[in-house]
Design a protein around this motif. Structure first.
Motif, PDB file in Angstrom:
ATOM      1  N   ALA A   1      -7.184   9.270  -1.248  1.00  0.00           N
ATOM      2  CA  ALA A   1      -7.035   8.051  -0.333  1.00  0.00           C
ATOM      3  C   ALA A   1      -8.193   7.295  -0.402  1.00  0.00           C
ATOM      4  O   ALA A   1      -9.311   7.674  -0.440  1.00  0.00           O
ATOM      5  CB  ALA A   1      -6.408   8.377   1.142  1.00  0.00           C
TER       6      ALA A   1
ATOM      7  N   CYS B   1      -3.092   8.220  -3.285  1.00  0.00           N
ATOM      8  CA  CYS B   1      -2.395   7.069  -2.254  1.00  0.00           C
ATOM      9  C   CYS B   1      -3.600   6.019  -1.525  1.00  0.00           C
ATOM     10  O   CYS B   1      -4.535   6.625  -1.878  1.00  0.00           O
ATOM     11  CB  CYS B   1      -1.734   7.845  -1.072  1.00  0.00           C
ATOM     12  N   ASP B   2      -3.127   4.907  -1.035  1.00  0.00           N
ATOM     13  CA  ASP B   2      -4.149   4.146  -0.565  1.00  0.00           C
ATOM     14  C   ASP B   2      -4.677   4.544   0.811  1.00  0.00           C
ATOM     15  O   ASP B   2      -5.706   4.708   1.213  1.00  0.00           O
ATOM     16  CB  ASP B   2      -3.557   2.815  -0.385  1.00  0.00           C
TER      17      ASP B   2
ATOM     18  N   GLY C   1       9.166   4.311  -1.690  1.00  0.00           N
ATOM     19  CA  GLY C   1       8.915   5.537  -1.027  1.00  0.00           C
ATOM     20  C   GLY C   1       9.988   6.228  -0.580  1.00  0.00           C
ATOM     21  O   GLY C   1      11.094   6.294  -1.012  1.00  0.00           O
TER      22      GLY C   1
ATOM     23  N   ASP D   1       7.512   9.073  -4.768  1.00  0.00           N
ATOM     24  CA  ASP D   1       6.654   8.039  -4.777  1.00  0.00           C
ATOM     25  C   ASP D   1       7.260   6.879  -5.843  1.00  0.00           C
ATOM     26  O   ASP D   1       6.930   6.101  -6.280  1.00  0.00           O
ATOM     27  CB  ASP D   1       5.434   8.425  -5.678  1.00  0.00           C
TER      28      ASP D   1
ATOM     29  N   ALA E   1       0.254   8.270   2.806  1.00  0.00           N
ATOM     30  CA  ALA E   1       0.843   9.533   3.204  1.00  0.00           C
ATOM     31  C   ALA E   1       0.589   9.862   4.519  1.00  0.00           C
ATOM     32  O   ALA E   1      -0.518   9.785   5.040  1.00  0.00           O
ATOM     33  CB  ALA E   1       0.126  10.665   2.242  1.00  0.00           C
TER      34      ALA E   1
ATOM     35  N   ILE F   1       4.962   7.424   1.223  1.00  0.00           N
ATOM     36  CA  ILE F   1       5.424   8.186  -0.076  1.00  0.00           C
ATOM     37  C   ILE F   1       5.437   9.863   0.503  1.00  0.00           C
ATOM     38  O   ILE F   1       6.253  10.153  -0.362  1.00  0.00           O
ATOM     39  CB  ILE F   1       4.425   8.143  -1.281  1.00  0.00           C
TER      40      ILE F   1
ATOM     41  N   THR G   1       1.028  -1.286  -0.006  1.00  0.00           N
ATOM     42  CA  THR G   1       0.073  -0.011   0.091  1.00  0.00           C
ATOM     43  C   THR G   1       0.907   1.243  -0.014  1.00  0.00           C
ATOM     44  O   THR G   1       2.119   1.159   0.312  1.00  0.00           O
ATOM     45  CB  THR G   1      -1.013   0.040   1.226  1.00  0.00           C
ATOM     46  N   THR G   2       0.234   2.569  -0.529  1.00  0.00           N
ATOM     47  CA  THR G   2       0.969   3.652  -0.452  1.00  0.00           C
ATOM     48  C   THR G   2       0.472   4.606   0.541  1.00  0.00           C
ATOM     49  O   THR G   2      -0.704   4.625   0.734  1.00  0.00           O
ATOM     50  CB  THR G   2       0.948   4.371  -1.890  1.00  0.00           C
TER      51      THR G   2
ATOM     52  N   TYR H   1       7.923  14.467  -0.355  1.00  0.00           N
ATOM     53  CA  TYR H   1       7.376  13.370  -1.100  1.00  0.00           C
ATOM     54  C   TYR H   1       8.363  12.767  -2.390  1.00  0.00           C
ATOM     55  O   TYR H   1       9.164  13.290  -2.703  1.00  0.00           O
ATOM     56  CB  TYR H   1       6.190  14.332  -2.006  1.00  0.00           C
TER      57      TYR H   1
END
Ligand code: NAD
Length: 447
Positions: free
Chosen positions: A323, A301-302, A266, A262, A227, A250, A224-225, A260
């Motif tokens: 998200a 992001c996720d 990350g 990506d 923030a 990320i 998963t990404t 940041y």
């Protein structure tokens, strides 16, 4: 946020907590009117004003606040925040959320919160020590192991808690005063795992939710990404623990901006935290792009994790959140308008009173250890924490299912029209109010 948006939305934290309360209360068939007032009214609000001699010999006045919201389940419990913009209303709202958190995870504490209006970043260690000692001495017997127990919050930490404890201990000689303050250093009776408990609790809650719920496109953190807004005690631990579970962090921010990156892995967190240690901010870390805090909240992001201040996602920017899951590590980062917009857009929100309850849970463990003059191993603390977090998530999901089923009953159409479809916050607040109302009536209204 621009001026127009501010005038459109009421951002008073007290108003926000009241909206959350009202929305949950709509789901009850019956609750006594006076009881509702009791559950929303703080038991006491203390304001203290005191002078401090500054390092340059000048004298400055400071204002301290302590709100004890409710003691139905036990002594008050809540952190103390040092911030220049904190208000009495905000402290009342934060104390109210503490009452709900303790009720939700079955901890025998009531809710409280405290603050000193000051900019900790502009004060020396000696000035902070004098402020901390004076604040505790001004509160006098209004705090104590069975009355109201302070802990760390924004811009306070274990060093602040050591000063709090030392001051309280000087004022109460000959007693076991360790349970009067939690979040202390380990060799002063602090619990293993307390410093990272809020972040670790946030991890356990998120992992449990994404494996049990079937409304997200991922069922583990791997790949998963993420923030994260805030790189303090909570945000930095969340970042490290989520990364350990295979998430890619990320973006992360502090009060000066966000960084940041990506690429597949990350950000390099070790480098980021070392850089912050050296330069006071993550901004400027080589091989990263600097973005604004507003841009961080709107990243593709996720998972988005606000872990700094309140009211960060509001009517003006909630529609831009991309998200799929928002995890409220901070207290009160979403406004009621943001809740409604995110729900409309299918974004799941794990509410603060569930997502960040790991902190008060391990504070409770510390209090128990201090009373028993014991020190548990880190593993024991984390196992107990995980069980409490998983149980709380399961309870909230089950309650949400029950509320959704009730809404299918035509008699409830009116409720649905007024407050929309229930969400995880409504279910969590419902459970807290239900427990508080039952225990109040079991104890009986005094006299
Ligand atoms: P902290 O003081 O350790 O860190 C706060 C972080 O927020 C810092 O990185 C700071 O730079 C950043 N920040 C400040 N202003 C910002 C802004 N305008 N934009 C972006 N970032 C900003 O505080 P903490 O203990 O990590 O607490 C963070 C949040 O978590 C707060 O809402 C707090 O109430 C909540 N919380 C903390 C605990 C705990 O145990 N510490 C427990 C429950 C909830």
């Amino acid at each position: 946020m621009n001026e127009t948006q501010q005038t459109e939305e009421n951002l008073n934290p007290l108003y926000i907590s009241k909206c959350q309360f009202d929305r949950a209360v709509m789901q009850f068939d019956e609750l006594k009117r006076g009881l509702l007032e009791f559950l929303t009214t703080p038991k006491r609000i203390i304001e203290v004003h005191f002078p401090i001699e500054m390092d340059d010999g000048s004298v400055r006045m400071f204002k301290g606040i302590r709100v004890l919201h409710n003691q139905v389940l036990g002594p008050g419990k809540g952190g103390v925040r040092y911030h220049p913009e904190v208000t009495v209303d905000e402290v009342i709202a934060l104390a109210t959320w503490m009452t709900w958190k303790c009720a939700l995870v079955d901890i025998p504490f009531g809710g409280a919160k405290g603050a000193v209006i000051c900019d900790a970043k502009l004060l020396s260690t000696a000035e902070l020590r004098r402020i901390s000692r004076r604040y505790v001495s001004e509160l006098d017997d209004m705090i104590g192991p069975y009355i109201d127990i302070p802990a760390p919050d924004m811009y306070t930490d274990q060093h602040t808690m050591a000063w709090f404890y030392d001051t309280y201990d000087k004022l109460h000689p000959g007693e076991n005063n360790r349970p009067a303050v939690t979040g202390k250093p380990i060799d002063l009776g602090g619990s293993f795992g307390r410093t990272e408990a809020t972040g670790r609790g946030c991890l356990y809650v998120t992992e449990r939710y994404i494996t049990v719920a079937d409304n997200l496109p991922f069922d583990s953190l791997k790949g998963t990404t993420v923030a994260i807004q805030g790189a303090g005690e909570v945000g930095s631990v969340v970042a490290r623990l989520f990364k350990e579970q295979g998430a890619s962090i990320i973006a992360i921010s502090d009060s000066q901006g966000s960084i940041y990156n990506d690429n597949d892995n990350g950000l390099n967190l070790e480098q980021a935290f070392e850089f912050k240690q050296e330069h006071g901010t993550v901004v400027g870390l080589p091989d990263t792009r600097t973005i604004t805090n507003e841009e961080l909240l709107e990243l593709e992001c996720d998972i988005l994790i606000p872990a700094a201040l309140g009211r960060q996602i509001h009517q003006g920017n909630a529609g831009n959140v991309k998200a799929k899951l928002v995890v409220e590590a901070a207290n009160g980062p979403l406004t009621p308008a943001a809740d409604a917009i995110l729900q409309e857009n299918g974004v799941i929100v794990i509410p603060d009173i569930l997502a960040n309850v790991g902190g008060v849970t391990v504070s409770y463990f510390e209090w128990v250890q201090n009373i028993e003059n014991q020190q548990w191993e880190l593993e024991e603390v984390n196992v107990k924490l995980k069980m409490k977090m998983q149980h709380a998530v399961d309870k909230v999901i089950a309650q949400l299912h029950r509320l959704n089923e009730q809404q299918e009953n035509p008699d409830k159409e009116q409720t649905q029209n007024v407050c929309g479809k229930p969400d995880l916050r409504t279910a969590a607040v419902f459970l807290a109010i239900d427990k508080l109302a039952n225990v109040t009536m079991e104890r009986g209204i005094w006299p």
